[in-house]
Write a protein that holds these residues in place. Structure first.
Motif, short mmCIF file in Angstrom:
data_model
loop_
_atom_site.label_atom_id
_atom_site.label_comp_id
_atom_site.label_asym_id
_atom_site.label_seq_id
_atom_site.Cartn_x
_atom_site.Cartn_y
_atom_site.Cartn_z
N MET A 1 0.84 -1.19 0.00
CA MET A 1 0.00 0.00 0.00
C MET A 1 0.87 1.24 0.00
O MET A 1 2.00 1.22 0.51
CB MET A 1 -0.95 0.01 1.21
N GLY A 2 0.37 2.32 -0.60
CA GLY A 2 1.08 3.59 -0.64
C GLY A 2 0.13 4.73 -0.36
O GLY A 2 -0.63 5.15 -1.24
N THR B 1 6.51 3.42 1.44
CA THR B 1 5.93 2.27 0.76
C THR B 1 6.73 1.05 1.18
O THR B 1 7.86 0.84 0.71
CB THR B 1 5.96 2.43 -0.78
N SER B 2 6.17 0.30 2.10
CA SER B 2 6.89 -0.87 2.61
C SER B 2 6.72 -2.05 1.66
O SER B 2 5.77 -2.12 0.89
CB SER B 2 6.38 -1.24 4.00
N ALA B 3 7.67 -2.97 1.76
CA ALA B 3 7.68 -4.18 0.94
C ALA B 3 7.56 -3.83 -0.54
O ALA B 3 6.61 -4.25 -1.21
CB ALA B 3 6.57 -5.13 1.37
N PRO B 4 8.50 -3.07 -1.09
CA PRO B 4 8.37 -2.59 -2.47
C PRO B 4 8.48 -3.67 -3.54
O PRO B 4 8.30 -3.36 -4.71
CB PRO B 4 9.52 -1.57 -2.59
N MET B 5 8.75 -4.92 -3.15
CA MET B 5 8.74 -6.00 -4.13
C MET B 5 7.40 -6.71 -4.20
O MET B 5 7.27 -7.75 -4.85
CB MET B 5 9.86 -7.01 -3.82
N CYS B 6 6.38 -6.16 -3.54
CA CYS B 6 5.03 -6.70 -3.71
C CYS B 6 4.63 -6.59 -5.18
O CYS B 6 5.16 -5.75 -5.93
CB CYS B 6 4.03 -5.95 -2.83
N PHE C 1 0.21 -2.48 -5.55
CA PHE C 1 0.02 -1.64 -4.38
C PHE C 1 -1.32 -0.92 -4.48
O PHE C 1 -1.72 -0.49 -5.57
CB PHE C 1 1.13 -0.59 -4.28
N LEU C 2 -1.99 -0.78 -3.34
CA LEU C 2 -3.14 0.12 -3.27
C LEU C 2 -2.62 1.50 -2.94
O LEU C 2 -1.97 1.71 -1.92
CB LEU C 2 -4.13 -0.36 -2.20
#
Length: 563
Positions: free
Chosen positions: A191-192, A230-235, A238-239
């Motif tokens: 999420m961002g 923006t955590s975990a940018p390798m998801c 993102f919402l």
């Protein structure tokens, strides 16, 4: 030469280092079977059917192998690579294999999916218990697990997106490859929301979305702007919140475009955080990034608040898990270490401290799992107003209180280990660095307290529901009754409500914890909690429990080797 010196056995004298009076490592234990508070909560709130699977997960998360994964994932921080060796922009974050092992363990066990794929009584409670066990081994990787889980209600707002994305989001698998989402069978979601100039005030966001065609729900847009966290940018997607002509809207933004080209989500850097270091948190620029609108245009906050409610619940679970692991480490140490002629756990003052720390866990777990039951009840009956309103007040109040209490709790548990507690080779150092994170993420303390006031202003009936819930313990303890009466008095005069908001939410949380512990039925725990939190001994440091309490029962519940 000195004859006496010649007679000395120098080799024997040099053997000075015999290790003794040290506790063993807390590993290869069953984190579920030895946690009476958790087991009772699981049964009490309708998830007893999940106990065999939870026991298996508890054995896994308490194993030396999984605990070592937690250490390795934190000792080997994620590394960011903006470009590959040929100069192409890749925006890739690489993790240690231990991090991937932890992710696989969580996703394959359904922490992100189970209540959505198999909704039934106790589903959210069982999932919360599994997450509670997982977080005790390592907290950082819980961020993408939580976001993937929490994204589901938001994505369901747009049927076309739900049809394409949810089957892979809800698949119990883990695919860390850096490839487009359509080449995978399982996906993770981030999420961002936060931007530099706005922080928690997302309506101040300046990121802009431009319709490529007709626009509207499910339609394609291009986003231009930035996100400060923006955590975990390798998801895989993102919402993201962005402004349109009709106001702040929500978008699902993938890392790869449908044609296989890289979506221009450019990572500027990774945050260098005090804790949660296994989890990469980034600053990103959106430079015409493709995204599809989720929910109605201009209704981005209501759309993503579905996700935020779930992430706040997971903050409650994660911080409660940190408290439990801190107590387990402290009790393990105190059981294997002696000083001044007694094992530490037999020392009266240490018993006072350890029992007090365990009471904090009992209260945290009690309110968190009651909210888990409320999630189940509302999922199965969308017209259940009592449970809906209980969540509306319970999530900000519970998140505020549990997460606020955890840093001091971690410090006090660390002190129980003495110097070893501050050494990175021991888990307590990591628990201490991790402790403040959940209090800040998903809305800091002030944000939660003000959200509580918004709930009261918008839906005054939430207060009636809260006191109805508290009323179920009426008459059980006069001190609790007096605290509830005093709390009611706080709402008779709402002057300076914002100034007083923290005090109010403190009382809301403490009285709910106490009433839930009364309902749980362990008189030793309920009596000690009320005496130390609501009686004249309240609001003091840990280790100031009054005399006459059943510490044997409380310490037995704290013991991670007690099966």
């Amino acid at each position: 030469m000195n004859a006496q010196h010649d007679a000395l056995n120098v080799e024997a004298l040099a053997d000075t280092h015999e290790v003794f009076n040290q506790s063993g490592d807390l590993q290869d234990y069953n984190a579920y079977d030895t946690d009476n508070a958790l087991r009772e909560a699981v049964r009490r709130h309708g998830a007893g059917w999940a106990e065999p699977a939870l026991s298996a997960h508890g054995a896994r998360t308490g194993s030396a192998e999984v605990i070592e994964w937690g250490f390795l994932a934190n000792e080997n921080k994620p590394q960011f690579f903006s470009h590959d060796r040929h100069g192409y922009r890749v925006d890739e974050v690489k993790y240690h294999p231990a991090y991937h092992n932890l992710m696989a363990l969580g996703l394959e066990s359904g922490i992100h999916s189970a209540p959505w794929t198999d909704p039934k009584p106790g589903a959210h409670v069982a999932r919360a218990a599994r997450s509670y066990l997982q977080a005790q081994a390592e907290a950082g990787h819980g961020c993408p697990l939580t976001m993937t889980f929490a994204a589901v209600p938001s994505i369901r707002l747009t049927p076309s997106l739900a049809e394409e994305w949810l089957p892979k989001i809800l698949n119990n698998g883990y695919d860390p490859r850096n490839v487009p989402h359509y080449e995978k069978q399982s996906l993770t979601i981030g999420m961002g929301m936060t931007e530099k100039q706005g922080g928690s005030d997302v309506r101040a966001n300046t990121t802009r979305a431009y319709a490529i065609g007709a626009g509207g729900p499910g339609e394609a847009y291009e986003l231009i702007g930035h996100k400060w966290f923006t955590s975990a940018p390798m998801c895989d997607a993102f919402l993201v919140l962005a402004q349109t002509d009709d106001g702040l809207s929500c978008f699902l933004v993938p890392r790869w475009r449908p044609d296989g080209s890289k979506n221009p989500i450019q990572v500027q850097r990774l945050k260098n955080k005090v804790g949660n270091v296994s989890n990469a948190s980034s600053e990103i620029e959106l430079r015409g990034a493709l995204g599809w609108m989720v929910g109605e245009e201009g209704r981005g906050v209501p759309a993503i608040i579905e996700m935020v409610a779930m992430t706040r619940f997971d903050c409650m679970i994660g911080s409660s898990a940190g408290q439990r692991q801190a107590v387990a480490q402290a009790v393990n140490h105190a059981s294997g270490r002696a000083a001044f002629g007694k094992t530490l756990i037999d020392q009266p003052l240490m018993r006072n401290v350890l029992a007090d720390l365990q009471l904090e866990v009992e209260g945290s777990l009690a309110i968190a799992m009651r909210m888990g039951e409320a999630l189940d009840n509302t999922a199965l009956d969308s017209d259940n107003e009592h449970e809906q309103l209980l969540l509306r007040l319970g999530l900000p109040a519970g998140k505020y209180w549990i997460c606020k209490r955890t840093p001091f709790h971690a410090y006090e548990a660390m002190e129980c280990l003495g110097g070893n507690g501050a050494i990175e080779e021991f888990m307590m150092a990591r628990l201490y660095r991790e402790a403040p994170i959940n209090a800040i993420w998903e809305g800091s303390g002030n944000v939660q307290a003000l959200d509580m006031l918004r709930a009261l202003a918008k839906t005054p009936k939430v207060l009636d529901v809260w006191f109805t819930e508290l009323g179920r313990a009426a008459g059980a303890d006069s001190r609790l009754d007096q605290a509830v009466t005093a709390l009611k008095g706080e709402f008779s005069d709402m002057a300076d409500a914002e100034y007083r908001a923290r005090d109010i939410v403190d009382r809301l949380s403490l009285t709910m914890q106490a009433s839930q512990l009364v309902a749980a039925g362990n008189s030793a725990v309920a009596e000690a909690f009320i005496a130390s939190r609501l009686g004249e001994h309240g609001d003091r440091n840990y280790g100031t429990l009054p005399r006459g309490l059943d510490l044997d029962t409380i310490l037995q519940r704290a013991d991670p080797w007690n099966e």
